[in-house]
Design an enzyme around this catalytic site. Sequence first.
Site, PDB file in Angstrom:
ATOM      1  N   ILE A  52       0.822  -1.216   0.000  1.00 52.90           N
ATOM      2  CA  ILE A  52       0.000   0.000   0.000  1.00 52.90           C
ATOM      3  C   ILE A  52       0.860   1.271   0.000  1.00 52.90           C
ATOM      4  O   ILE A  52       0.383   2.333  -0.428  1.00 52.90           O
ATOM      5  CB  ILE A  52      -0.968  -0.022   1.210  1.00 52.90           C
ATOM      6  CG1 ILE A  52      -2.191   0.845   0.955  1.00 52.90           C
ATOM      7  CG2 ILE A  52      -0.276   0.368   2.490  1.00 52.90           C
ATOM      8  CD1 ILE A  52      -3.306   0.657   1.966  1.00 52.90           C
TER       9      ILE A  52
ATOM     10  N   ASN B 185      11.453  -8.148   7.615  1.00 52.36           N
ATOM     11  CA  ASN B 185      11.604  -7.536   8.934  1.00 52.36           C
ATOM     12  C   ASN B 185      11.051  -8.521   9.952  1.00 52.36           C
ATOM     13  O   ASN B 185       9.929  -9.014   9.795  1.00 52.36           O
ATOM     14  CB  ASN B 185      10.849  -6.211   8.984  1.00 52.36           C
ATOM     15  CG  ASN B 185      11.448  -5.185   8.042  1.00 52.36           C
ATOM     16  OD1 ASN B 185      12.665  -5.088   7.905  1.00 52.36           O
ATOM     17  ND2 ASN B 185      10.589  -4.434   7.358  1.00 52.36           N
TER      18      ASN B 185
ATOM     19  N   GLY C 120      11.773  -3.207  12.337  1.00 50.50           N
ATOM     20  CA  GLY C 120      10.853  -2.462  11.472  1.00 50.50           C
ATOM     21  C   GLY C 120       9.594  -3.222  11.133  1.00 50.50           C
ATOM     22  O   GLY C 120       8.760  -2.723  10.375  1.00 50.50           O
ATOM     23  N   GLN C 121       9.430  -4.447  11.665  1.00 49.74           N
ATOM     24  CA  GLN C 121       8.179  -5.174  11.389  1.00 49.74           C
ATOM     25  C   GLN C 121       7.010  -4.433  12.016  1.00 49.74           C
ATOM     26  O   GLN C 121       7.043  -4.082  13.202  1.00 49.74           O
ATOM     27  CB  GLN C 121       8.253  -6.614  11.935  1.00 49.74           C
ATOM     28  CG  GLN C 121       7.050  -7.456  11.530  1.00 49.74           C
ATOM     29  CD  GLN C 121       7.153  -8.920  11.964  1.00 49.74           C
ATOM     30  OE1 GLN C 121       8.064  -9.300  12.707  1.00 49.74           O
ATOM     31  NE2 GLN C 121       6.218  -9.734  11.504  1.00 49.74           N
TER      32      GLN C 121
ATOM     33  N   HIS D 190       9.092  -8.869   1.569  1.00 55.73           N
ATOM     34  CA  HIS D 190       9.003  -7.738   0.635  1.00 55.73           C
ATOM     35  C   HIS D 190       9.811  -8.085  -0.615  1.00 55.73           C
ATOM     36  O   HIS D 190      10.986  -8.480  -0.509  1.00 55.73           O
ATOM     37  CB  HIS D 190       9.621  -6.477   1.255  1.00 55.73           C
ATOM     38  CG  HIS D 190       8.913  -5.958   2.463  1.00 55.73           C
ATOM     39  ND1 HIS D 190       8.055  -4.882   2.420  1.00 55.73           N
ATOM     40  CD2 HIS D 190       8.951  -6.354   3.760  1.00 55.73           C
ATOM     41  CE1 HIS D 190       7.604  -4.633   3.642  1.00 55.73           C
ATOM     42  NE2 HIS D 190       8.135  -5.512   4.477  1.00 55.73           N
TER      43      HIS D 190
ATOM     44  N   HIS E 187       5.834 -11.965   6.201  1.00 58.78           N
ATOM     45  CA  HIS E 187       5.762 -11.611   4.776  1.00 58.78           C
ATOM     46  C   HIS E 187       7.159 -11.276   4.291  1.00 58.78           C
ATOM     47  O   HIS E 187       8.012 -10.836   5.057  1.00 58.78           O
ATOM     48  CB  HIS E 187       4.825 -10.415   4.555  1.00 58.78           C
ATOM     49  CG  HIS E 187       5.124  -9.238   5.426  1.00 58.78           C
ATOM     50  ND1 HIS E 187       4.758  -9.184   6.754  1.00 58.78           N
ATOM     51  CD2 HIS E 187       5.803  -8.095   5.181  1.00 58.78           C
ATOM     52  CE1 HIS E 187       5.185  -8.050   7.275  1.00 58.78           C
ATOM     53  NE2 HIS E 187       5.827  -7.372   6.349  1.00 58.78           N
TER      54      HIS E 187
END
Length: 113
Positions: free
Chosen positions: A33, A88, A94-95, A103, A101
């Site tokens: 997003i 992450n 930074g998760q 990236h 998941h």
Amino acid sequence: MTDTSCVFCRIIRKEIPATVITETDSLIVLQDIAPKAPIHYLIIPKKHIKDIVAFEDQDLFLAAEMFMMVQSLAKKLSGSGAFRLIVNNGSDSGQTVFHHHVHFLSGKKMLDF
Ligand code: 5GP
Ligand code: ZN
């Protein structure tokens, strides 16, 4: 296995809209997003697993499927075919979404680390 409050589980259940790049019985690939590159996909297992540390022996095939999904996405890239993967794991890394998941980023030079 899903989590009622998890944003990715809600997308998988089609309760929240998202741009789906591709989908299998066990995985969904979304457009991020807030993309950080011209191509920024999220490769997400449909099973709610909070992070890599939470993977169990029974998830071994799922982990391999995620890897093969990377290869499938990579084969569709134009240009140099280069891509970067980021995971992450834990809030200090930074998760922000605690449903594992990967990236998948491509479409620009990413020489900084
Ligand atoms: P993390 O920071 O956990 O590694 O990555 C979470 C990613 O999920 C972020 O890049 C963020 O932009 C993306 N994201 C968060 N909420 C949504 C959403 O509702 N839809 C989509 N498509 N991506 C989301
Ligand atoms: Zn979830």
